[in-house]
Design an enzyme around this catalytic site. Structure first.
Site, PDB file in Angstrom:
ATOM      1  N   THR B  13       0.822  -1.207   0.000  1.00 24.22           N
ATOM      2  CA  THR B  13       0.000   0.000   0.000  1.00 24.22           C
ATOM      3  C   THR B  13       0.859   1.262   0.000  1.00 24.22           C
ATOM      4  O   THR B  13       0.724   2.125  -0.870  1.00 24.22           O
ATOM      5  CB  THR B  13      -0.906   0.005   1.248  1.00 24.22           C
ATOM      6  OG1 THR B  13      -1.550  -1.265   1.328  1.00 24.22           O
ATOM      7  CG2 THR B  13      -1.945   1.100   1.172  1.00 24.22           C
ATOM      8  N   VAL B  14       1.766   1.369   0.971  1.00 24.08           N
ATOM      9  CA  VAL B  14       2.574   2.582   1.079  1.00 24.08           C
ATOM     10  C   VAL B  14       3.540   2.698  -0.098  1.00 24.08           C
ATOM     11  O   VAL B  14       3.676   3.771  -0.701  1.00 24.08           O
ATOM     12  CB  VAL B  14       3.337   2.608   2.427  1.00 24.08           C
ATOM     13  CG1 VAL B  14       4.297   3.789   2.466  1.00 24.08           C
ATOM     14  CG2 VAL B  14       2.349   2.679   3.587  1.00 24.08           C
ATOM     15  N   GLU B 129      10.616   9.485   9.176  1.00 24.36           N
ATOM     16  CA  GLU B 129       9.448  10.307   9.510  1.00 24.36           C
ATOM     17  C   GLU B 129       8.168   9.488   9.527  1.00 24.36           C
ATOM     18  O   GLU B 129       7.301   9.672  10.384  1.00 24.36           O
ATOM     19  CB  GLU B 129       9.334  11.455   8.504  1.00 24.36           C
ATOM     20  CG  GLU B 129       8.223  12.436   8.768  1.00 24.36           C
ATOM     21  CD  GLU B 129       8.375  13.156  10.090  1.00 24.36           C
ATOM     22  OE1 GLU B 129       7.702  12.735  11.037  1.00 24.36           O
ATOM     23  OE2 GLU B 129       9.152  14.115  10.186  1.00 24.36           O
ATOM     24  N   GLY B 134       2.333   8.591  11.192  1.00 20.12           N
ATOM     25  CA  GLY B 134       1.940   8.672   9.780  1.00 20.12           C
ATOM     26  C   GLY B 134       2.264   9.987   9.120  1.00 20.12           C
ATOM     27  O   GLY B 134       3.424  10.348   8.938  1.00 20.12           O
ATOM     28  N   LYS B 204       6.443   3.194  18.957  1.00 17.34           N
ATOM     29  CA  LYS B 204       6.552   4.583  18.491  1.00 17.34           C
ATOM     30  C   LYS B 204       7.038   5.487  19.624  1.00 17.34           C
ATOM     31  O   LYS B 204       7.863   6.378  19.417  1.00 17.34           O
ATOM     32  CB  LYS B 204       5.193   5.059  17.965  1.00 17.34           C
ATOM     33  CG  LYS B 204       4.795   4.357  16.666  1.00 17.34           C
ATOM     34  CD  LYS B 204       3.330   4.622  16.314  1.00 17.34           C
ATOM     35  CE  LYS B 204       2.947   3.990  14.983  1.00 17.34           C
ATOM     36  NZ  LYS B 204       1.478   3.959  14.792  1.00 17.34           N
TER      37      LYS B 204
END
Lengths: 430, 430
Positions: B13-14, B129, B134, B204
């Protein structure tokens, strides 16, 4: 550890904050820059004035040439406000081979072309994070972090003074009381004109429009209305209908170009921008890849602004600014990527308040005027008159129309016999 | 115009989103980078699989060595998830002289030391990043824009899946229905464990804690509770008392170090973090110079994540990443600037729900247990029983206490005869 010698011109509130960060937190800047930012000189007008920071001896000078002509100083924070002598000093610094950091948005908005051209020509850089939205790093976010995006809309609460005053009016103060309170707390200047009449927000918006859209907007060409004519009655009616009034700087990409204006605007209570209170700023950015982002933070103040200035000084000392600066579209001689859209064609909803004589048939006349401009009404509010004979306020929220249609209808309404004063008109956004 | 050849590894997807931005918007990246980002190779596992992007011929390959061994490719977006083969490929890319961009937070959280050491040793950079929050550029903001500050507190809604599920529960869905809806809309994986049990948020948070505080936290050492045991009853009681439940990742600088945890937390309705709904993320940062900033945006999704990846690719191609990377304190061998604080000593308020038999004296027993732990009660809610004989829910909000005292009191309460199940306990913040 390597050393980059830096200078400060102007030790007012922000300048003193910058000096304190450099002197008291040298470890911090050294850690992030990988080198020491060494404060070599700080220029003031009056050497005897008391200041908000303690400087080691030998740093303070009242001669700006001590910075301009010192070949060891590489980076200069130019923190004098206004146009002159700020402009002349800025150009001299660039010619002397310095990279410059500034918080002076008025100077950039007025003489951006000259300054940026000079910097590009001389191979120098100008960093200006602190010039818009104080402590919010909006310049870096738009100029760098969103570089894979086409920004499509940018709405900002960019003037903290106006926002503070509006918040106080929301709490029931009238305009003058709110201004006085803002002055007492240091949020407003003795002469707050530039803040409350929309000038400051328009100057910031012009900088953001260059950066985000490759526009060539001059701040003077941006239609702007301030909050200086706003009445507490409108804040109360807005509140009653579930809205809050904010001074909104708007840049929207539409079919025929870039729509730019600064206007008091009713925002739906509970929406993120409506809930930005006090001297805070916020910027909402819509961009085609990332979607919607919102940035919130202090819009002014000594240390928030100093935070932005010192971050720029670090970026400049490290060499990052130079890399970014070359590709920024700020007053560049590249053609504009977008032309201004005609404000008259700007589409949206409106809030109208009309003071009318409490006679039969008045509402019919007003709705007829709106109908003739093709404007349909979404809601109406009129309270029963408490003092017979006095005019009553008729508050109307329209469906979507254009700025021109709304202006024309208001003109017609103002000319009606039963209408006492020109209607109050503001944008309305959900 | 100069050209920087780039590669993509993984066209999920990304990856497909990144390819589309590079291929369809080359003008945009060229404008911001001052050079063309030329997509030279894209590596996939299965050449025959249908993809969400159209590639010119000659780009697609199923051999990762076509990127690793191609000396012309300078920047690689490494977009394979999970630990292996992502780790091995990452190290090979660095050794082959490539600068790498990644969105793989699990890999960084698990093998950050190895990867960052390798990059530093080889003079390469790793940009990441997209690994946290996101589309919100939180890494650039903390690592670069706030470099004049000491961050003192960082609260984040970092897991969009959990936040979506909590928003649905807020609307009345039970946990399983909300999870199914999240899966249907693509906000949750078929196996959502890592998202809902707090693992993803802790990974994260460990990256942000390295970046913002110079901490050396391993994600496995971060106390974490997910939303997977949360009951809709608690969402309703919270709502009744004016709060919303969010999965909050917390990093607070306190006297004895850095407090880190991930916990479902009651936040006062109307506060900015409480109003972050759906799959969105938000990060609230307090820092000593700037004050409070808040960043809001999409926490996941194809194009928001691709936006962050391509911004990193531009920064890397331009040379900015290298300048920043050298001074970031990510898994560096410099000593930690802060040690972890003992979670037991973490101070705050708590929400407690105890299911009790509706007998006389039960409330007295419970308040006694709280009193013995030195906990004072701020408010109590108990509705009248609707079905006699059934246990009733007793909801208590405490004044400030410590994690250890609250845990001990709950242990005592759980052992009471009239108490059916272990109390539900959550942090409570205004």
């Amino acid at each position: 550890m390597e050393k980059t010698k830096v200078g400060i011109i102007g030790l007012g509130t922000v300048g003193a904050g910058v000096a304190r960060l450099l002197l008291d937190h040298g470890d911090r800047t050294a850690r992030h820059a990988g080198r020491v930012l060494w404060l070599e000189k700080a220029v003031v007008r009056d050497l005897k004035k008391a200041r908000d920071c303690e400087l080691p001896s030998g740093i303070l000078t009242d001669n700006v040439d001590d910075v301009i002509n010192n070949p060891d100083i590489e980076v200069v924070a130019q923190l004098i406000g206004g146009i002159e002598p700020a402009r002349t000093i800025m150009l001299k610094l660039l010619k002397a081979g310095k990279d410059v950091v500034t918080a002076n948005k008025a100077l950039l908005a007025e003489h951006g072309a000259e300054i940026f051209d000079a910097a590009r020509e001389l191979g120098r850089s100008v960093a200006f994070e602190a010039s818009v939205a104080g402590g919010i790093p909006i310049i870096a976010n738009i100029g760098q972090c969103l570089s894979a995006n086409q920004v499509t809309s940018l709405h900002g609460i960019l003037n903290g003074t106006s926002n503070f005053i509006l918040s106080k009016m929301q709490d029931g103060d009238d305009y003058n009381t709110a201004v006085a309170e803002a002055q007492r707390l240091g949020y407003a200047e003795a002469d707050p004109t530039m803040d409350v009449d929309g000038t400051d927000a328009a100057q910031k918006l012009s900088i953001l429009a260059h950066l985000a859209f490759g526009a060539r907007a001059q701040w003077k060409d941006i239609p702007r209305t301030g909050i200086d004519k706003l009445q507490v009655a409108d804040v109360e009616y807005a509140s009653e209908m579930g809205y809050k009034i904010k001074l909104l700087a708007v840049a929207d990409l539409v079919d025929d170009g870039l729509e730019l204006h600064v206007s008091p605007t009713l925002l739906k209570a509970g929406s993120p921008m409506a809930e930005v209170n006090g001297p805070f700023n916020a910027v909402r950015v819509d961009a085609d890849a990332v979607g919607r982002l919102m940035f919130y933070g202090p819009g002014a103040g000594q240390m928030p602004t100093a935070s932005a200035v010192v971050a720029d000084m670090i970026d400049t000392a490290v060499g990052r600014t130079k890399l970014t600066f070359q590709t920024l579209e700020l007053w560049s001689n590249r053609p504009a990527r977008v032309s201004p859209a005609d404000y008259a064609g700007a589409r949206g909803r409106f809030y109208l308040r009309v003071n009318v004589d409490d006679h039969p048939g008045v509402l019919a006349q007003i709705t007829k005027a709106l109908g003739e401009s093709g404007i349909s009404i979404a809601s109406v509010l009129q309270h029963e008159s408490t003092s017979p004979g006095e005019p009553v306020a008729l508050v109307i929220m329209t469906h979507e129309t254009t700025e021109a249609a709304a202006a024309k209808a208001c003109q017609t309404i103002a000319s009606l016999e039963s209408v006492r004063t020109a209607p109050v008109r503001m944008w309305l956004r959900d």
